[in-house]
Design a protein around this motif. Structure first.
Motif, PDB file in Angstrom:
ATOM      1  N   VAL A 172      42.893  39.932  40.547  1.00  0.00           N
ATOM      2  CA  VAL A 172      42.455  38.683  40.191  1.00  0.00           C
ATOM      3  C   VAL A 172      43.583  37.578  41.037  1.00  0.00           C
ATOM      4  O   VAL A 172      44.640  37.938  40.704  1.00  0.00           O
ATOM      5  CB  VAL A 172      42.110  38.329  38.653  1.00  0.00           C
ATOM      6  N   ALA A 173      43.068  36.362  41.286  1.00  0.00           N
ATOM      7  CA  ALA A 173      44.219  35.556  41.986  1.00  0.00           C
ATOM      8  C   ALA A 173      43.545  34.103  41.675  1.00  0.00           C
ATOM      9  O   ALA A 173      42.056  34.108  41.651  1.00  0.00           O
ATOM     10  CB  ALA A 173      44.477  35.810  43.352  1.00  0.00           C
ATOM     11  N   ALA A 174      44.263  33.041  41.854  1.00  0.00           N
ATOM     12  CA  ALA A 174      43.836  31.765  41.763  1.00  0.00           C
ATOM     13  C   ALA A 174      44.439  31.027  42.937  1.00  0.00           C
ATOM     14  O   ALA A 174      45.422  31.429  43.584  1.00  0.00           O
ATOM     15  CB  ALA A 174      44.462  30.982  40.695  1.00  0.00           C
ATOM     16  N   THR A 175      43.468  30.133  43.533  1.00  0.00           N
ATOM     17  CA  THR A 175      43.981  29.317  44.973  1.00  0.00           C
ATOM     18  C   THR A 175      43.359  27.913  44.846  1.00  0.00           C
ATOM     19  O   THR A 175      42.527  27.390  44.170  1.00  0.00           O
ATOM     20  CB  THR A 175      43.019  30.044  45.993  1.00  0.00           C
ATOM     21  N   GLY A 176      44.286  27.219  45.348  1.00  0.00           N
ATOM     22  CA  GLY A 176      44.007  25.824  45.487  1.00  0.00           C
ATOM     23  C   GLY A 176      43.321  25.271  46.953  1.00  0.00           C
ATOM     24  O   GLY A 176      42.082  25.447  47.075  1.00  0.00           O
ATOM     25  N   ALA A 177      44.079  25.067  48.106  1.00  0.00           N
ATOM     26  CA  ALA A 177      43.590  24.882  49.312  1.00  0.00           C
ATOM     27  C   ALA A 177      43.043  26.244  49.969  1.00  0.00           C
ATOM     28  O   ALA A 177      42.368  26.074  50.780  1.00  0.00           O
ATOM     29  CB  ALA A 177      44.835  24.552  50.107  1.00  0.00           C
ATOM     30  N   GLY A 178      43.039  27.275  49.269  1.00  0.00           N
ATOM     31  CA  GLY A 178      42.462  28.553  49.912  1.00  0.00           C
ATOM     32  C   GLY A 178      43.161  29.590  50.721  1.00  0.00           C
ATOM     33  O   GLY A 178      42.754  30.649  50.912  1.00  0.00           O
ATOM     34  N   GLN A 179      44.366  29.113  50.989  1.00  0.00           N
ATOM     35  CA  GLN A 179      45.124  29.921  51.877  1.00  0.00           C
ATOM     36  C   GLN A 179      45.751  31.306  51.076  1.00  0.00           C
ATOM     37  O   GLN A 179      45.821  32.254  51.703  1.00  0.00           O
ATOM     38  CB  GLN A 179      46.529  29.104  52.151  1.00  0.00           C
ATOM     39  N   HIS A 180      46.135  30.956  49.798  1.00  0.00           N
ATOM     40  CA  HIS A 180      46.427  32.228  49.053  1.00  0.00           C
ATOM     41  C   HIS A 180      45.095  33.170  48.930  1.00  0.00           C
ATOM     42  O   HIS A 180      45.250  34.203  48.900  1.00  0.00           O
ATOM     43  CB  HIS A 180      47.039  31.912  47.641  1.00  0.00           C
ATOM     44  N   GLY A 181      44.075  32.626  48.693  1.00  0.00           N
ATOM     45  CA  GLY A 181      42.618  33.061  48.432  1.00  0.00           C
ATOM     46  C   GLY A 181      42.231  33.924  49.600  1.00  0.00           C
ATOM     47  O   GLY A 181      41.980  35.217  49.378  1.00  0.00           O
ATOM     48  N   VAL A 182      42.633  33.339  50.728  1.00  0.00           N
ATOM     49  CA  VAL A 182      42.200  34.408  52.093  1.00  0.00           C
ATOM     50  C   VAL A 182      43.234  35.210  52.193  1.00  0.00           C
ATOM     51  O   VAL A 182      42.953  36.620  52.724  1.00  0.00           O
ATOM     52  CB  VAL A 182      42.165  33.380  53.279  1.00  0.00           C
ATOM     53  N   LYS A 190      42.086  45.229  53.290  1.00  0.00           N
ATOM     54  CA  LYS A 190      42.759  46.469  53.921  1.00  0.00           C
ATOM     55  C   LYS A 190      43.174  47.636  53.165  1.00  0.00           C
ATOM     56  O   LYS A 190      43.319  48.660  53.234  1.00  0.00           O
ATOM     57  CB  LYS A 190      44.143  45.830  54.481  1.00  0.00           C
ATOM     58  N   LEU A 191      43.423  47.283  51.581  1.00  0.00           N
ATOM     59  CA  LEU A 191      43.875  48.394  50.827  1.00  0.00           C
ATOM     60  C   LEU A 191      42.781  48.790  49.858  1.00  0.00           C
ATOM     61  O   LEU A 191      43.106  49.569  49.019  1.00  0.00           O
ATOM     62  CB  LEU A 191      45.315  47.838  49.871  1.00  0.00           C
ATOM     63  N   SER A 192      41.538  48.347  50.207  1.00  0.00           N
ATOM     64  CA  SER A 192      40.421  48.881  49.223  1.00  0.00           C
ATOM     65  C   SER A 192      40.413  48.601  48.028  1.00  0.00           C
ATOM     66  O   SER A 192      40.537  49.315  47.157  1.00  0.00           O
ATOM     67  CB  SER A 192      40.164  50.424  49.629  1.00  0.00           C
ATOM     68  N   LEU A 193      40.823  47.358  47.349  1.00  0.00           N
ATOM     69  CA  LEU A 193      40.906  46.787  46.334  1.00  0.00           C
ATOM     70  C   LEU A 193      39.820  45.900  45.914  1.00  0.00           C
ATOM     71  O   LEU A 193      39.498  44.858  46.907  1.00  0.00           O
ATOM     72  CB  LEU A 193      42.265  46.281  45.956  1.00  0.00           C
ATOM     73  N   ASP A 194      39.251  45.860  44.903  1.00  0.00           N
ATOM     74  CA  ASP A 194      38.241  44.698  44.399  1.00  0.00           C
ATOM     75  C   ASP A 194      38.827  43.466  44.217  1.00  0.00           C
ATOM     76  O   ASP A 194      40.327  43.436  43.814  1.00  0.00           O
ATOM     77  CB  ASP A 194      37.526  45.051  43.140  1.00  0.00           C
ATOM     78  N   CYS A 195      38.508  42.094  44.659  1.00  0.00           N
ATOM     79  CA  CYS A 195      38.818  41.093  44.577  1.00  0.00           C
ATOM     80  C   CYS A 195      38.274  39.988  44.120  1.00  0.00           C
ATOM     81  O   CYS A 195      37.060  39.668  44.494  1.00  0.00           O
ATOM     82  CB  CYS A 195      39.733  40.794  46.018  1.00  0.00           C
ATOM     83  N   THR A 196      38.765  39.241  43.159  1.00  0.00           N
ATOM     84  CA  THR A 196      38.071  38.025  42.674  1.00  0.00           C
ATOM     85  C   THR A 196      39.116  36.862  42.543  1.00  0.00           C
ATOM     86  O   THR A 196      40.122  36.694  42.120  1.00  0.00           O
ATOM     87  CB  THR A 196      37.703  38.180  41.006  1.00  0.00           C
ATOM     88  N   LEU A 213      35.676  32.359  54.412  1.00  0.00           N
ATOM     89  CA  LEU A 213      36.424  33.412  54.695  1.00  0.00           C
ATOM     90  C   LEU A 213      36.663  34.382  53.875  1.00  0.00           C
ATOM     91  O   LEU A 213      36.604  35.657  54.043  1.00  0.00           O
ATOM     92  CB  LEU A 213      37.756  32.831  55.386  1.00  0.00           C
ATOM     93  N   MET A 214      36.972  33.931  52.446  1.00  0.00           N
ATOM     94  CA  MET A 214      37.275  34.859  51.311  1.00  0.00           C
ATOM     95  C   MET A 214      35.789  35.858  51.114  1.00  0.00           C
ATOM     96  O   MET A 214      36.014  37.082  50.880  1.00  0.00           O
ATOM     97  CB  MET A 214      37.344  34.192  50.085  1.00  0.00           C
ATOM     98  N   LYS A 215      34.897  35.173  51.208  1.00  0.00           N
ATOM     99  CA  LYS A 215      33.682  35.951  50.893  1.00  0.00           C
ATOM    100  C   LYS A 215      33.195  37.158  52.107  1.00  0.00           C
ATOM    101  O   LYS A 215      32.803  37.910  51.903  1.00  0.00           O
ATOM    102  CB  LYS A 215      32.459  35.041  50.898  1.00  0.00           C
ATOM    103  N   HIS A 216      33.554  36.518  53.354  1.00  0.00           N
ATOM    104  CA  HIS A 216      33.379  37.541  54.461  1.00  0.00           C
ATOM    105  C   HIS A 216      34.393  38.742  54.333  1.00  0.00           C
ATOM    106  O   HIS A 216      34.089  39.831  54.792  1.00  0.00           O
ATOM    107  CB  HIS A 216      33.912  36.796  55.795  1.00  0.00           C
ATOM    108  N   LEU A 217      35.691  38.399  53.772  1.00  0.00           N
ATOM    109  CA  LEU A 217      36.477  39.424  53.264  1.00  0.00           C
ATOM    110  C   LEU A 217      36.379  40.519  52.328  1.00  0.00           C
ATOM    111  O   LEU A 217      36.914  41.162  51.761  1.00  0.00           O
ATOM    112  CB  LEU A 217      37.982  38.972  53.338  1.00  0.00           C
TER     113      LEU A 217
END
Length: 458
Positions: A172-182, A190-196, A213-217
């Motif tokens: 789980v993570a939080a992002t503002g501009a989306g750079q950390h989210g991406v 890359k590491l086969s981990l679920d991501c929210t 982009l986050m959704k595509h990933l």
């Protein structure tokens, strides 16, 4: 005397009054808070004078238990102490684990694309020369060329590797501009981990392309009422709800120890490369380092390597928004007070009652009401200096770099570039100035365009 209880979930906030003014009376200093308190404890502020002791600057580099002077710590419920201790132990292990370090080095080189160039901005340099053809030399640390378009991937890939080592399946993570989210979504793919990823609803509208982009990933993107500070609180709540299988991947140098130290450590590659590249290009260290300040990850990434080199000037530039007197800014170090928020003591934007003030910046990634403990300590000791740039100045700097160098800087980094207007005329000829271009700003073009339209309609 006044008393208050600190035993609330650490996504809540408490103000720490380092100076209470009563008319023209002397200030009242606050004794040091313990890192954790039993459930029955209330902390009392005593109205007695004390003298602040000078802080040894070596503590900036060699901190103990996540404390930088009075800043940092673990202001969290007891239920989180064990999880944070496990994380700290794993972090300390990987720092000295040759297998992990080799794997990380390979990922940074082959996946992230390091090392990033230290680019001599010839036309920007010429722009700042005086009538006699003299002025500083401007270099740009091109973190925008990383995979994902920002410095955030340096930390995200390393922490995702730690999460996998610890057996965590979900990030789980939080992002503002989306750079950390991406960056986090890419590392998880890359590491086969679920991501929210939790993101403020207003930020999702401004940075719709990053959401896509986050959704595509493969990430799930959760909208939160508010901005980055609210998204951070929700991400932490999601983590606390399932500590055994989830991993909270901090993207900036805030929160309880060891989160700020981890982020700074994995971003310090920026400064290490800059030192090496300076030796290659001109045979020495930079004279001045400039970086924007939101919460602190990209600034510390550039600064940390040079903290002991006291002849290297460190300059952080905060977001002044509509102006420091407008009430709509994110200049935490310039206008903030000391308090506890998201699990650590640092400078915060807060009112007289200790309520968090909503920050504002055209650079969405700077809209956070606090700053990391290590950055707070750099201010406290005077090792770094901090200035501000308004929305208008940041937009002008964004367009200037686009026109002169053909580079799209992130609006966050544009605040650092904006300060060159004030800095460069004061510098001797040939001064080596390095500015951290923390992210690629092509996705900020729509925000700049809307800003220009709004100005025309005013």
């Amino acid at each position: 005397m006044a008393a208050f209880n600190l035993n609330t979930p650490f996504f809540n906030h408490r103000k720490v009054l380092s100076s209470i003014k009563i008319g023209t009376a002397p200030v009242v200093a606050l004794p040091m808070l313990p890192q954790t308190l039993p459930d029955s404890t209330a902390f009392t502020i005593n109205n007695t004078l004390s003298t602040r002791k000078p802080v040894d600057k070596k503590d900036i580099v060699n901190n103990t238990g996540g404390k930088f002077g009075k800043f940092g710590g673990k202001y969290v419920p007891e239920t989180l102490i064990t999880s944070l201790a496990r994380l700290e132990a794993e972090f300390n292990l990987v720092l000295h684990d040759s297998e992990f370090q080799e794997e990380l080095t390979t990922a940074l080189r082959d996946y992230v694309g390091r090392e990033t160039p230290l680019y001599f901005a010839q036309r920007l340099t010429n722009h700042y020369k005086n009538s006699e053809g003299e002025g500083p030399e401007i270099y740009l640390k091109r973190e925008d060329l990383n995979h994902g378009g920002a410095h955030k991937i340096n930390n995200a890939i390393a922490q995702a590797m730690i999460a996998k080592r610890m057996g965590r399946k979900s990030i789980v993570a939080a992002t503002g501009a989306g750079q950390h989210g991406v960056a986090t979504a890419a590392a998880c793919a890359k590491l086969s981990l679920d991501c929210t990823i939790f993101m403020g609803a207003t930020d999702m509208e401004k940075q719709a392309s990053n959401v896509l982009l986050m959704k595509h990933l493969g990430a799930e993107v959760e909208a939160v009422d508010g901005t980055f500070k609210d998204a951070s609180s929700e991400a932490i709540r999601a983590w606390v709800g399932n500590l055994e299988t989830r991993y909270y991947l901090a993207g900036t140098a805030v929160g309880p120890h060891p989160c700020p130290s981890m982020v700074r450590e994995f971003q310090s590659i920026i400064g290490k490369e800059t030192r090496k590249q300076g030796m290659e290009k001109w045979g020495g260290r930079p004279d001045i380092l400039v970086a924007c300040i939101g919460s602190g990850s990209n600034a510390l990434g550039l600064f940390h390597e040079f903290i002991k080199d006291e002849d290297v000037r460190l300059i952080g530039v905060e977001a002044a928004g509509f102006g420091l007197d407008s009430g709509k800014h994110a200049a935490t170090l310039t206008r903030g007070d000391v308090g506890v928020y998201h699990g650590a003591m640092s400078y915060l934007l807060q009112d007289e009652e200790g309520q968090i003030l909503g920050p504002h910046s055209i650079g969405v990634g700077l809209e956070y009401p606090g700053v990391g403990p290590e950055v707070s300590f750099l201010k406290e000791t005077g090792r770094a200096e901090f200035h501000t740039a308004t929305d208008e100045e940041a937009v002008a700097a964004y367009l200037r770099l686009c026109h002169l160098e053909g580079i799209f800087p992130a609006l966050e980094a544009s605040h650092a570039l904006a300060f060159l207007e004030k800095l460069c005329p004061t510098l001797p000829n040939g001064t080596k100035v390095v500015v951290n271009i923390s992210g690629h700003g092509d996705k900020d073009a729509a925000i700049v365009f809307q800003y220009q339209l709004d100005r025309l309609s005013d």
